[in-house]
Design a protein around this motif. Structure first.
Motif, PDB file in Angstrom:
ATOM      1  N   ILE A  53      45.265  45.141  29.961  1.00  0.00           N
ATOM      2  CA  ILE A  53      44.899  44.976  31.929  1.00  0.00           C
ATOM      3  C   ILE A  53      45.209  46.037  31.788  1.00  0.00           C
ATOM      4  CG2 ILE A  53      46.225  43.403  33.213  1.00  0.00           C
ATOM      5  CD1 ILE A  53      43.827  41.881  33.833  1.00  0.00           C
ATOM      6  N   VAL A  54      45.119  46.278  33.051  1.00  0.00           N
ATOM      7  CA  VAL A  54      45.903  47.956  33.665  1.00  0.00           C
ATOM      8  C   VAL A  54      45.523  47.570  35.328  1.00  0.00           C
ATOM      9  CG1 VAL A  54      46.754  50.726  33.661  1.00  0.00           C
ATOM     10  CG2 VAL A  54      45.280  49.390  31.733  1.00  0.00           C
ATOM     11  N   ILE A  55      47.351  47.528  35.938  1.00  0.00           N
ATOM     12  CA  ILE A  55      46.718  47.617  36.953  1.00  0.00           C
ATOM     13  C   ILE A  55      48.957  48.005  37.329  1.00  0.00           C
ATOM     14  CG2 ILE A  55      46.619  45.243  37.035  1.00  0.00           C
ATOM     15  CD1 ILE A  55      49.305  44.096  37.776  1.00  0.00           C
ATOM     16  N   ARG A  56      48.384  48.434  39.092  1.00  0.00           N
ATOM     17  CA  ARG A  56      49.198  49.310  39.614  1.00  0.00           C
ATOM     18  C   ARG A  56      49.936  48.094  40.963  1.00  0.00           C
ATOM     19  NH1 ARG A  56      49.214  52.138  44.693  1.00  0.00           N
ATOM     20  NH2 ARG A  56      47.054  52.512  44.626  1.00  0.00           N
ATOM     21  N   ALA A  57      51.110  47.768  41.060  1.00  0.00           N
ATOM     22  CA  ALA A  57      51.911  46.751  41.247  1.00  0.00           C
ATOM     23  C   ALA A  57      52.862  46.645  42.154  1.00  0.00           C
ATOM     24  CB  ALA A  57      51.688  45.379  40.463  1.00  0.00           C
ATOM     25  N   THR A  76      56.163  37.754  39.613  1.00  0.00           N
ATOM     26  CA  THR A  76      55.555  37.605  40.618  1.00  0.00           C
ATOM     27  C   THR A  76      55.503  39.389  40.759  1.00  0.00           C
ATOM     28  OG1 THR A  76      56.087  35.700  41.194  1.00  0.00           O
ATOM     29  CG2 THR A  76      54.999  36.805  42.933  1.00  0.00           C
ATOM     30  N   VAL A  77      54.419  39.455  40.996  1.00  0.00           N
ATOM     31  CA  VAL A  77      53.317  41.118  41.739  1.00  0.00           C
ATOM     32  C   VAL A  77      52.701  40.413  42.585  1.00  0.00           C
ATOM     33  CG1 VAL A  77      53.709  41.373  38.900  1.00  0.00           C
ATOM     34  CG2 VAL A  77      51.956  40.742  39.916  1.00  0.00           C
ATOM     35  N   LYS A  78      52.809  41.803  43.168  1.00  0.00           N
ATOM     36  CA  LYS A  78      51.687  41.927  44.565  1.00  0.00           C
ATOM     37  C   LYS A  78      51.073  42.876  43.906  1.00  0.00           C
ATOM     38  CE  LYS A  78      51.001  43.302  49.642  1.00  0.00           C
ATOM     39  NZ  LYS A  78      51.514  43.824  50.397  1.00  0.00           N
ATOM     40  N   GLN A  79      49.735  42.709  44.039  1.00  0.00           N
ATOM     41  CA  GLN A  79      48.902  43.847  42.840  1.00  0.00           C
ATOM     42  C   GLN A  79      47.976  44.911  43.974  1.00  0.00           C
ATOM     43  OE1 GLN A  79      45.751  42.543  39.497  1.00  0.00           O
ATOM     44  NE2 GLN A  79      44.255  43.263  41.163  1.00  0.00           N
ATOM     45  N   MET A  80      48.329  46.143  43.552  1.00  0.00           N
ATOM     46  CA  MET A  80      47.485  47.231  44.538  1.00  0.00           C
ATOM     47  C   MET A  80      46.169  47.550  44.456  1.00  0.00           C
ATOM     48  SD  MET A  80      50.230  47.525  46.647  1.00  0.00           S
ATOM     49  CE  MET A  80      52.004  47.337  46.934  1.00  0.00           C
ATOM     50  N   LYS A  81      45.660  47.808  42.600  1.00  0.00           N
ATOM     51  CA  LYS A  81      44.792  48.160  42.427  1.00  0.00           C
ATOM     52  C   LYS A  81      44.614  47.871  40.919  1.00  0.00           C
ATOM     53  CE  LYS A  81      42.245  52.206  42.258  1.00  0.00           C
ATOM     54  NZ  LYS A  81      41.414  54.031  42.105  1.00  0.00           N
ATOM     55  N   MET A  82      43.349  47.534  40.550  1.00  0.00           N
ATOM     56  CA  MET A  82      43.159  47.138  39.527  1.00  0.00           C
ATOM     57  C   MET A  82      42.799  48.238  38.667  1.00  0.00           C
ATOM     58  SD  MET A  82      41.368  43.603  37.239  1.00  0.00           S
ATOM     59  CE  MET A  82      42.430  42.639  37.255  1.00  0.00           C
ATOM     60  N   TYR A  83      42.969  48.773  36.784  1.00  0.00           N
ATOM     61  CA  TYR A  83      42.061  50.141  36.944  1.00  0.00           C
ATOM     62  C   TYR A  83      41.616  49.689  35.504  1.00  0.00           C
ATOM     63  CZ  TYR A  83      45.503  52.659  39.613  1.00  0.00           C
ATOM     64  OH  TYR A  83      46.550  52.611  40.929  1.00  0.00           O
ATOM     65  N   LYS A  84      41.875  47.809  34.916  1.00  0.00           N
ATOM     66  CA  LYS A  84      40.877  47.754  33.894  1.00  0.00           C
ATOM     67  C   LYS A  84      41.269  45.974  33.915  1.00  0.00           C
ATOM     68  CE  LYS A  84      40.531  48.194  28.754  1.00  0.00           C
ATOM     69  NZ  LYS A  84      41.530  49.302  27.737  1.00  0.00           N
ATOM     70  N   GLY A  85      40.423  44.931  33.569  1.00  0.00           N
ATOM     71  CA  GLY A  85      40.686  44.109  33.234  1.00  0.00           C
ATOM     72  C   GLY A  85      40.163  42.958  33.899  1.00  0.00           C
ATOM     73  N   PHE A  86      38.919  43.995  34.728  1.00  0.00           N
ATOM     74  CA  PHE A  86      37.766  42.931  35.509  1.00  0.00           C
ATOM     75  C   PHE A  86      37.250  41.364  34.990  1.00  0.00           C
ATOM     76  CE2 PHE A  86      38.179  47.179  37.244  1.00  0.00           C
ATOM     77  CZ  PHE A  86      38.395  47.088  38.815  1.00  0.00           C
ATOM     78  N   ASN A  87      36.705  41.821  33.770  1.00  0.00           N
ATOM     79  CA  ASN A  87      36.718  40.613  33.070  1.00  0.00           C
ATOM     80  C   ASN A  87      36.842  39.838  32.195  1.00  0.00           C
ATOM     81  OD1 ASN A  87      37.700  43.180  31.095  1.00  0.00           O
ATOM     82  ND2 ASN A  87      35.837  42.249  29.494  1.00  0.00           N
ATOM     83  N   ILE A  89      40.720  39.206  34.239  1.00  0.00           N
ATOM     84  CA  ILE A  89      41.426  38.785  35.359  1.00  0.00           C
ATOM     85  C   ILE A  89      41.064  39.403  36.438  1.00  0.00           C
ATOM     86  CG2 ILE A  89      43.627  37.604  36.826  1.00  0.00           C
ATOM     87  CD1 ILE A  89      44.838  37.281  33.579  1.00  0.00           C
ATOM     88  N   GLN A  90      40.706  38.891  37.599  1.00  0.00           N
ATOM     89  CA  GLN A  90      40.198  39.244  38.978  1.00  0.00           C
ATOM     90  C   GLN A  90      41.178  39.570  39.583  1.00  0.00           C
ATOM     91  OE1 GLN A  90      36.921  40.230  40.001  1.00  0.00           O
ATOM     92  NE2 GLN A  90      35.965  39.418  37.999  1.00  0.00           N
ATOM     93  N   HIS A  91      42.581  39.157  39.821  1.00  0.00           N
ATOM     94  CA  HIS A  91      43.389  39.192  40.498  1.00  0.00           C
ATOM     95  C   HIS A  91      44.430  39.064  39.451  1.00  0.00           C
ATOM     96  CE1 HIS A  91      45.168  40.818  44.139  1.00  0.00           C
ATOM     97  NE2 HIS A  91      46.277  39.990  43.767  1.00  0.00           N
ATOM     98  N   VAL A  92      45.983  39.114  39.311  1.00  0.00           N
ATOM     99  CA  VAL A  92      46.861  39.250  38.416  1.00  0.00           C
ATOM    100  C   VAL A  92      47.960  38.632  39.823  1.00  0.00           C
ATOM    101  CG1 VAL A  92      48.565  39.928  36.671  1.00  0.00           C
ATOM    102  CG2 VAL A  92      46.786  40.893  36.878  1.00  0.00           C
ATOM    103  N   GLY A 119      49.122  45.154  29.899  1.00  0.00           N
ATOM    104  CA  GLY A 119      49.731  44.048  29.095  1.00  0.00           C
ATOM    105  C   GLY A 119      48.208  43.448  28.846  1.00  0.00           C
ATOM    106  N   ARG A 120      48.251  42.577  27.672  1.00  0.00           N
ATOM    107  CA  ARG A 120      47.226  41.757  26.651  1.00  0.00           C
ATOM    108  C   ARG A 120      47.091  40.776  27.865  1.00  0.00           C
ATOM    109  NH1 ARG A 120      46.215  44.012  22.094  1.00  0.00           N
ATOM    110  NH2 ARG A 120      43.985  43.168  22.694  1.00  0.00           N
ATOM    111  N   VAL A 121      46.161  40.033  27.712  1.00  0.00           N
ATOM    112  CA  VAL A 121      45.791  38.469  28.567  1.00  0.00           C
ATOM    113  C   VAL A 121      45.941  36.797  26.388  1.00  0.00           C
ATOM    114  CG1 VAL A 121      44.268  37.525  29.529  1.00  0.00           C
ATOM    115  CG2 VAL A 121      44.623  39.599  29.799  1.00  0.00           C
ATOM    116  N   TYR A 122      46.715  36.832  26.759  1.00  0.00           N
ATOM    117  CA  TYR A 122      47.052  35.379  26.525  1.00  0.00           C
ATOM    118  C   TYR A 122      46.517  34.167  27.347  1.00  0.00           C
ATOM    119  CZ  TYR A 122      47.954  39.099  22.771  1.00  0.00           C
ATOM    120  OH  TYR A 122      48.371  39.905  21.544  1.00  0.00           O
ATOM    121  N   ASP A 123      45.337  32.899  26.616  1.00  0.00           N
ATOM    122  CA  ASP A 123      45.313  31.763  27.229  1.00  0.00           C
ATOM    123  C   ASP A 123      45.477  32.236  29.297  1.00  0.00           C
ATOM    124  OD1 ASP A 123      45.038  31.201  25.135  1.00  0.00           O
ATOM    125  OD2 ASP A 123      47.725  29.743  25.146  1.00  0.00           O
ATOM    126  N   GLY A 124      44.291  33.136  29.484  1.00  0.00           N
ATOM    127  CA  GLY A 124      44.490  33.670  31.025  1.00  0.00           C
ATOM    128  C   GLY A 124      46.233  33.782  31.726  1.00  0.00           C
TER     129      GLY A 124
END
Length: 224
Positions: A53-57, A76-87, A89-92, A119-124
């Motif tokens: 996952i790579v996001i700006r938040a 808790t984050v307010k996601q501004m943009k996702m650069y990587k990780g669409f496959n 999580i759709q929204h962090v 970051g990395r994704v484990y169990d969602g």
């Protein structure tokens, strides 16, 4: 009187011995804590390519959890943009990290800045730490922002080879020699802030530095 003097002297020696042991073991314990989180230097491109996952938040809240032996902090984050990780999580909405900095837990300011978070994704769930690339957005260079947007992904098949001591050589055509540790006496250096290792049409990898608007198509394969 001799017995009392012997007893006092024995107690003093015992106390000094105990204090010495406490100092020794205490120092070792502190060293273990300070050395518990040890991260290898990583170019931002590697951080991007190796992350799920790579996001700006913007971080808007935090909550300590009792997960794990030393606890977990959930931001808790307010996601501004996702650069990587669409496959993945759709929204962090939440970022998880160790509660202790000695275990590589990262600290974010609340309701102050926008962050680039990897970051990395484990169990969602998205997990990050001090060994991931997390930085306030305004502190990133223009080249780093462009790299996160599109350039870094062009070089994920390349290998950035760190050079800590001379001499250093590339050993294959898909390597870029990373010399920030030599030329800038530490991290981050000029290559980290202004270059991306890109795979060229011929199949080899070389450093790419963003050009001015009048010469966007030129790739300088000799720098740095």
């Amino acid at each position: 009187q001799r017995f009392d003097a012997f007893r006092i002297n024995f107690k003093m020696k015992s106390c000094l011995t105990l204090l010495s042991l406490l100092f020794i073991f205490g120092s070792q314990h502190v060293d273990k804590l300070t050395e518990a989180c040890s991260c290898a230097l990583s170019h931002p491109q590697d951080a991007y390519c190796n992350s799920d996952i790579v996001i700006r938040a913007k971080v808007v809240g935090k909550k300590p959890l009792k997960d794990g032996p030393f606890g977990t902090m959930r931001y808790t984050v307010k996601q501004m943009k996702m650069y990587k990780g669409f496959n993945k999580i759709q929204h962090v909405q939440h970022i998880y990290t160790d509660a202790s900095e000695s275990l590589c837990g990262v600290k974010f300011d609340i309701n102050k800045y926008q962050y680039l978070i990897t970051g990395r994704v484990y169990d969602g769930k998205v997990y990050t730490g001090l060994c991931n690339f997390n930085e306030r957005w305004e502190r990133l260079s223009l080249a780093q922002k462009k790299g996160i947007n599109h350039r870094y992904q062009l070089g994920c098949n390349c290998r950035i080879k760190p050079c800590h001591y001379l001499p250093c050589f590339v050993t294959s055509k898909n390597e870029c020699l990373w010399t920030d540790m030599l030329s800038h006496f530490g991290y981050p250096g000029y290559q980290s802030r202004h270059y991306a290792c890109i795979q060229q049409k011929e199949g080899y990898c070389s450093w790419y530095r963003g050009m001015t608007s009048r010469d966007k198509t030129t790739i300088n394969t000799t720098d740095p």
